[in-house]
Design a protein around this motif. Structure first.
Motif, short mmCIF file in Angstrom:
data_model
loop_
_atom_site.label_atom_id
_atom_site.label_comp_id
_atom_site.label_asym_id
_atom_site.label_seq_id
_atom_site.Cartn_x
_atom_site.Cartn_y
_atom_site.Cartn_z
N THR A 1 -0.78 6.40 -0.81
CA THR A 1 0.25 5.57 -1.43
C THR A 1 1.56 6.34 -1.47
O THR A 1 1.58 7.57 -1.26
CB THR A 1 -0.15 5.16 -2.85
OG1 THR A 1 0.77 4.17 -3.34
CG2 THR A 1 -0.14 6.35 -3.80
N LEU A 2 2.65 5.64 -1.72
CA LEU A 2 3.96 6.27 -1.87
C LEU A 2 4.33 6.24 -3.34
O LEU A 2 4.49 5.16 -3.94
CB LEU A 2 5.01 5.54 -1.05
CG LEU A 2 6.45 6.09 -1.15
CD1 LEU A 2 6.54 7.51 -0.62
CD2 LEU A 2 7.42 5.18 -0.38
N GLN B 1 7.10 10.75 -2.76
CA GLN B 1 6.17 11.55 -1.99
C GLN B 1 4.87 10.79 -1.82
O GLN B 1 4.54 9.91 -2.62
CB GLN B 1 5.91 12.90 -2.68
CG GLN B 1 7.12 13.82 -2.73
CD GLN B 1 6.81 15.13 -3.42
OE1 GLN B 1 5.97 15.19 -4.31
NE2 GLN B 1 7.47 16.19 -3.00
N LEU B 2 4.13 11.15 -0.77
CA LEU B 2 2.84 10.53 -0.55
C LEU B 2 1.81 11.10 -1.52
O LEU B 2 1.88 12.26 -1.91
CB LEU B 2 2.38 10.74 0.89
CG LEU B 2 3.29 10.17 1.99
CD1 LEU B 2 2.68 10.44 3.36
CD2 LEU B 2 3.50 8.67 1.79
N ALA B 3 0.85 10.26 -1.91
CA ALA B 3 -0.19 10.67 -2.84
C ALA B 3 -1.50 9.99 -2.45
O ALA B 3 -1.51 8.99 -1.73
CB ALA B 3 0.20 10.32 -4.27
N ILE B 4 -2.61 10.53 -2.93
CA ILE B 4 -3.94 9.97 -2.67
C ILE B 4 -4.37 9.13 -3.86
O ILE B 4 -4.20 9.53 -5.02
CB ILE B 4 -4.96 11.10 -2.42
CG1 ILE B 4 -4.59 11.87 -1.15
CG2 ILE B 4 -6.37 10.53 -2.29
CD1 ILE B 4 -5.47 13.07 -0.89
N VAL B 5 -4.93 7.96 -3.57
CA VAL B 5 -5.45 7.09 -4.64
C VAL B 5 -6.89 6.70 -4.29
O VAL B 5 -7.28 6.68 -3.12
CB VAL B 5 -4.59 5.82 -4.81
CG1 VAL B 5 -3.22 6.16 -5.36
CG2 VAL B 5 -4.46 5.07 -3.49
N VAL C 1 -2.18 1.17 -1.76
CA VAL C 1 -2.24 1.83 -0.46
C VAL C 1 -1.19 1.21 0.47
O VAL C 1 -1.05 -0.02 0.54
CB VAL C 1 -3.64 1.69 0.16
CG1 VAL C 1 -3.67 2.26 1.58
CG2 VAL C 1 -4.68 2.40 -0.71
N ILE C 2 -0.45 2.06 1.16
CA ILE C 2 0.61 1.55 2.03
C ILE C 2 0.05 1.20 3.41
O ILE C 2 -0.94 1.76 3.86
CB ILE C 2 1.79 2.54 2.17
CG1 ILE C 2 1.30 3.89 2.69
CG2 ILE C 2 2.50 2.71 0.85
CD1 ILE C 2 2.43 4.90 2.88
N VAL C 3 0.69 0.24 4.03
CA VAL C 3 0.32 -0.20 5.37
C VAL C 3 1.14 0.58 6.39
O VAL C 3 2.36 0.73 6.24
CB VAL C 3 0.56 -1.72 5.53
CG1 VAL C 3 0.34 -2.15 6.98
CG2 VAL C 3 -0.35 -2.50 4.59
#
Length: 345
Positions: A245-246, A252-256, A268-270
């Protein structure tokens, strides 16, 4: 320029009579087979295909592909490829290089072929070491790498090949690794791109840097650490249980975590292959804190260099007849007289 005519070939049509000679277990064998399997899928013609390399283990490639080939000098494959493409824009040009060849002595040439956007495929084999010259640290070697040139451990911060490519203005940037079953898909996408297509291929050096990529590229057990990107699809990994995700606060990018497959609710980004900013972020995210981003990171075509050169040539010559004598006599000219004042013969 005309679209290349597709023909039917098999893997055997792309194999030469030369003995393939790399160290037993080298990742280059897998890359060679991936390329030879991909070329028939593309409908490529051996008589219209050129493989150009510089110096290094990867640069033996032209000997093993049944096509035209040119084994050039250290770091200069892009310069030779540019000349080949301008001489005959209809040729299908592939450049094979390595992290030492393409990111060190050839870094300047790599930068310019990318910014110019010559229509070609650039395969950069990255084993994070100088393999051919017996294991010295390369521009992409990690901090602490022990080698003949860094016996106490490298203190150079490594260059990131894909970040370099994006910074140089590349319009297509992708990643794969030697034994991946998805590598042919990446190669095919690079071939379809009109312009300079840059593909970094992580390659295991069995002798001097063995298994350095096993965290994400081991034949078994590393799948959860791979983020395979697909245009228009959510950035999911670990069998869809995690995603990228952003964070809009930190940009910044991150984990979900993804629960019950509901990636939308998780944020979650496409993946959008035309988003250069996200592509650069994906290159920069650290491993193993994040999965390794693989596949096509960026794909945003623009007119190719040789196409623009040919268009300019056509414009400049429109309505003109070739006349060498008139050209030589155009502009400033003078006559050299002899001692008697007569034009010298």
């Amino acid at each position: 320029m005309n679209a290349p005519v597709k023909i039917e070939t098999t893997l055997k049509d792309w194999e030469t009579d030369q003995e393939v000679r790399w160290c037993p277990g080298c990742g280059d064998y897998a890359i060679l087979k991936a390329v030879q399997r991909t070329l028939p899928v593309l409908g490529a013609d051996p008589k219209n295909t050129v493989f150009i390399s510089g110096i290094g283990c990867s640069s033996r490639f032209p000997y093993y592909v049944e096509s035209y080939g040119f084994h050039t000098i250290h770091g200069r494959a892009p310069a030779v490829a540019t000349g080949v493409k301008l001489a005959n824009p209809e040729l299908d040009v592939w450049i094979v290089t390595g992290d030492g060849d393409g990111m060190s002595i050839g870094g300047n040439h790599t930068m310019h072929i990318l910014r110019r956007n010559l229509n070609c495929q650039i395969l950069l084999f990255n084993n994070e070491i100088y393999g051919l010259t017996k294991g010295q640290a390369s521009p992409t070697s990690r901090l602490g790498t022990r080698s003949p040139t860094t016996p106490a451990g490298s203190y150079d911060r490594p260059a990131k090949a894909c970040a370099f490519a994006i910074g140089a203005g590349a319009r297509f940037v992708a990643r794969g690794f030697d034994v991946s079953k998805k590598l042919p898909e990446v190669l095919e996408a690079a071939y379809r791109h009109q312009g300079a297509a840059f593909v970094e291929i992580f390659q295991n050096c069995i002798v001097y840097n063995k298994d350095v990529f096993d965290g994400f590229a081991a034949p078994k057990g590393a799948e959860d650490h791979q983020l395979w990107l697909e245009d228009g699809q959510p950035m999911l990994f670990a069998n869809g249980t995690k995603g990228i995700t952003l964070d809009h606060n930190t940009l910044q990018l991150a984990i979900v975590d993804v629960v019950d497959g509901d990636w939308q609710s998780a944020g979650v980004i496409v993946h959008n292959v035309r988003n250069r900013s996200i592509a650069h972020m994906l290159v920069e995210i650290p491993f193993p804190e994040f999965p390794k981003a693989l596949g096509v990171l960026y794909d945003d075509p623009r007119p190719s260099f040789e196409g623009e050169v040919m268009d300019e040539k056509a414009r400049m010559s429109e309505g003109k007849e070739p006349n060498l004598a008139a050209l030589l006599g155009k502009g400033q000219s003078w006559t050299v007289d002899d001692e008697q004042g007569h034009p010298a013969e």
